[in-house]
Motif scaffolding. Structure first.
Motif, PDB file in Angstrom:
ATOM      1  N   GLY A   1       0.823  -1.197   0.000  1.00 39.26           N
ATOM      2  CA  GLY A   1       0.000   0.000   0.000  1.00 39.26           C
ATOM      3  C   GLY A   1       0.860   1.251   0.000  1.00 39.26           C
ATOM      4  O   GLY A   1       2.099   1.172  -0.033  1.00 39.26           O
ATOM      5  N   PRO A   2       0.248   2.404   0.054  1.00 37.43           N
ATOM      6  CA  PRO A   2       1.019   3.654   0.071  1.00 37.43           C
ATOM      7  C   PRO A   2       2.046   3.670   1.197  1.00 37.43           C
ATOM      8  O   PRO A   2       1.730   3.382   2.350  1.00 37.43           O
ATOM      9  CB  PRO A   2      -0.059   4.726   0.281  1.00 37.43           C
ATOM     10  CG  PRO A   2      -1.310   4.118  -0.265  1.00 37.43           C
ATOM     11  CD  PRO A   2      -1.216   2.659   0.069  1.00 37.43           C
ATOM     12  N   GLY A   3       3.294   3.981   0.866  1.00 38.05           N
ATOM     13  CA  GLY A   3       4.351   4.043   1.866  1.00 38.05           C
ATOM     14  C   GLY A   3       4.847   2.698   2.331  1.00 38.05           C
ATOM     15  O   GLY A   3       5.534   2.613   3.344  1.00 38.05           O
ATOM     16  N   GLN A   4       4.537   1.630   1.596  1.00 39.14           N
ATOM     17  CA  GLN A   4       4.934   0.290   2.010  1.00 39.14           C
ATOM     18  C   GLN A   4       5.804  -0.395   0.961  1.00 39.14           C
ATOM     19  O   GLN A   4       5.845   0.001  -0.209  1.00 39.14           O
ATOM     20  CB  GLN A   4       3.697  -0.582   2.263  1.00 39.14           C
ATOM     21  CG  GLN A   4       2.875  -0.187   3.470  1.00 39.14           C
ATOM     22  CD  GLN A   4       1.792  -1.197   3.761  1.00 39.14           C
ATOM     23  OE1 GLN A   4       1.147  -1.721   2.856  1.00 39.14           O
ATOM     24  NE2 GLN A   4       1.586  -1.488   5.044  1.00 39.14           N
ATOM     25  N   VAL A   5       6.480  -1.450   1.413  1.00 32.64           N
ATOM     26  CA  VAL A   5       7.157  -2.366   0.511  1.00 32.64           C
ATOM     27  C   VAL A   5       6.610  -3.764   0.766  1.00 32.64           C
ATOM     28  O   VAL A   5       6.224  -4.093   1.892  1.00 32.64           O
ATOM     29  CB  VAL A   5       8.684  -2.348   0.688  1.00 32.64           C
ATOM     30  CG1 VAL A   5       9.252  -0.994   0.320  1.00 32.64           C
ATOM     31  CG2 VAL A   5       9.093  -2.727   2.097  1.00 32.64           C
ATOM     32  N   LEU A   6       6.542  -4.552  -0.289  1.00 36.84           N
ATOM     33  CA  LEU A   6       6.148  -5.950  -0.169  1.00 36.84           C
ATOM     34  C   LEU A   6       7.426  -6.777  -0.143  1.00 36.84           C
ATOM     35  O   LEU A   6       8.247  -6.673  -1.055  1.00 36.84           O
ATOM     36  CB  LEU A   6       5.268  -6.369  -1.340  1.00 36.84           C
ATOM     37  CG  LEU A   6       4.749  -7.810  -1.316  1.00 36.84           C
ATOM     38  CD1 LEU A   6       3.746  -7.998  -0.182  1.00 36.84           C
ATOM     39  CD2 LEU A   6       4.111  -8.175  -2.659  1.00 36.84           C
TER      40      LEU A   6
END
Length: 335
Positions: free
Chosen positions: A37-42
């Motif tokens: 999501g916004p501001g995240q890394v998978l």
């Protein structure tokens, strides 16, 4: 901007529990494929680790404090590679090796994929494998934040680390030494030489600690075991010093407030916070050789129940690491 790796109706592999209980409730369960999501890394997770909190979640010890949504996937440490990012910052790219600590309320590290706030993520140390890196985040952050932020430790302080051979204890001895403290460590008789090798200036028998430490006062006592009561901690600390405990009961806000009303040392507990910035600092220490993860055993995630039994049996030196096998990105739900 990299697009999130996800498809509606698809799942990925995870290991968790559908009900509270003993280690045998742990099983492989399908979970929805996460996305960045916004501001995240998978993160495609290569390894995670076992922390006491994982066993507490599974046994239901926190059920009155934290309402878990079942099924629940434990795991507060992850190391792996970036599979996707939606942060827009450019800090991470697909394929970067990374490590992170996850929030306690959500956890999720016992999974092939997990979405993590970018602020909690750092590039993994170049000198470690991803399996080794998975042993670092939670215990090292607990030690660093407990000593530096909660305890206010400074160079030259006399510091006692109680429970120095466990996951948090091995990290605390090294962090305190790296920050310039004079470290005394208390551990079991069979671990005295090992703990001295981590950088402790003095090592005492934890079983006979009252006798060994009688009359001694420290600027800071760090109870990495969480087993000392506030009554036991206070006499070990000089009048204006601080005792820090990882036990949320001993170190709860009420006890901390009451301790400040009494003459002598304060007793403080805390909750560790995920921090990519602190992991960057720790990565530098790892790469210059002044900090190293301590791993007792590395197991495949399929043996997670056994790993929990070993953890609950006590006496673990450092960490238990769980490796997660590589699989295709996602599988159709119900396939």
């Amino acid at each position: 901007m990299r697009k999130p790796l996800t498809e509606v109706g698809r799942t990925t592999r995870a290991w968790g529990f559908r009900r509270y209980g003993g280690p045998d409730v742990l099983q492989e369960i399908p979970v929805p494929m996460p996305s960045a999501g916004p501001g995240q890394v998978l993160i495609e997770v290569a390894a995670t680790s076992v922390n006491p909190a994982d066993t507490y979640f599974r046994a239901g010890r926190f059920r009155l404090l934290i309402r878990l949504k079942l099924p629940f996937v434990p795991g507060l440490d992850v190391a792996g590679v970036v599979a996707a990012t939606d942060s827009g910052s450019g800090r991470f790219s697909v394929g970067d090796p990374v490590f992170a600590a996850l929030p306690g309320k959500t956890a999720g590290g016992y999974s092939r994929y997990v979405a993590v706030d970018e602020s909690a993520v750092a590039r993994a140390p170049s000198s470690l494998s991803l399996q080794e890196a998975a042993a670092v985040p939670l215990v090292a952050l607990t030690a660093l934040q407990g000593l530096r932020d909660v305890g206010g430790m400074g160079a030259g302080d006399r510091v006692l680390v109680f429970g120095a051979a466990g996951g948090v204890g091995t990290a605390a001895v090294q962090v305190a030494a790296r920050l310039g403290a004079e470290v005394t460590a208390a551990t079991t008789p069979d671990q005295l030489g090992f703990v001295r090798g981590l950088g402790a200036h003095e090592v005492v028998n934890r079983i006979r600690w009252r006798e060994s430490l009688r009359g001694r006062r420290f600027d800071l006592v760090f109870d990495a075991s969480g087993k000392l009561s506030a009554r036991a901690l206070r006499p070990l600390v000089r009048r204006e010093g601080t005792a820090v405990t990882v036990n949320p009961g001993t170190g709860n806000p009420l006890i901390a407030a009451l301790s400040r009303l009494l003459p002598g040392a304060a007793v403080r507990g805390f909750l560790v916070r995920p921090s990519g910035g602190d992991l960057v600092l720790l990565r530098g220490w790892i790469e210059d050789g002044s900090f190293r993860p301590v791993i007792q055993e590395t197991l495949p995630i399929q043996e997670v129940a056994r790993a929990h039994r070993v953890s609950e049996g006590g006496g673990v030196r450092g960490k238990l690491v769980l490796t997660i096998p590589s699989t295709p990105p996602a599988t159709p739900r119900g396939a």
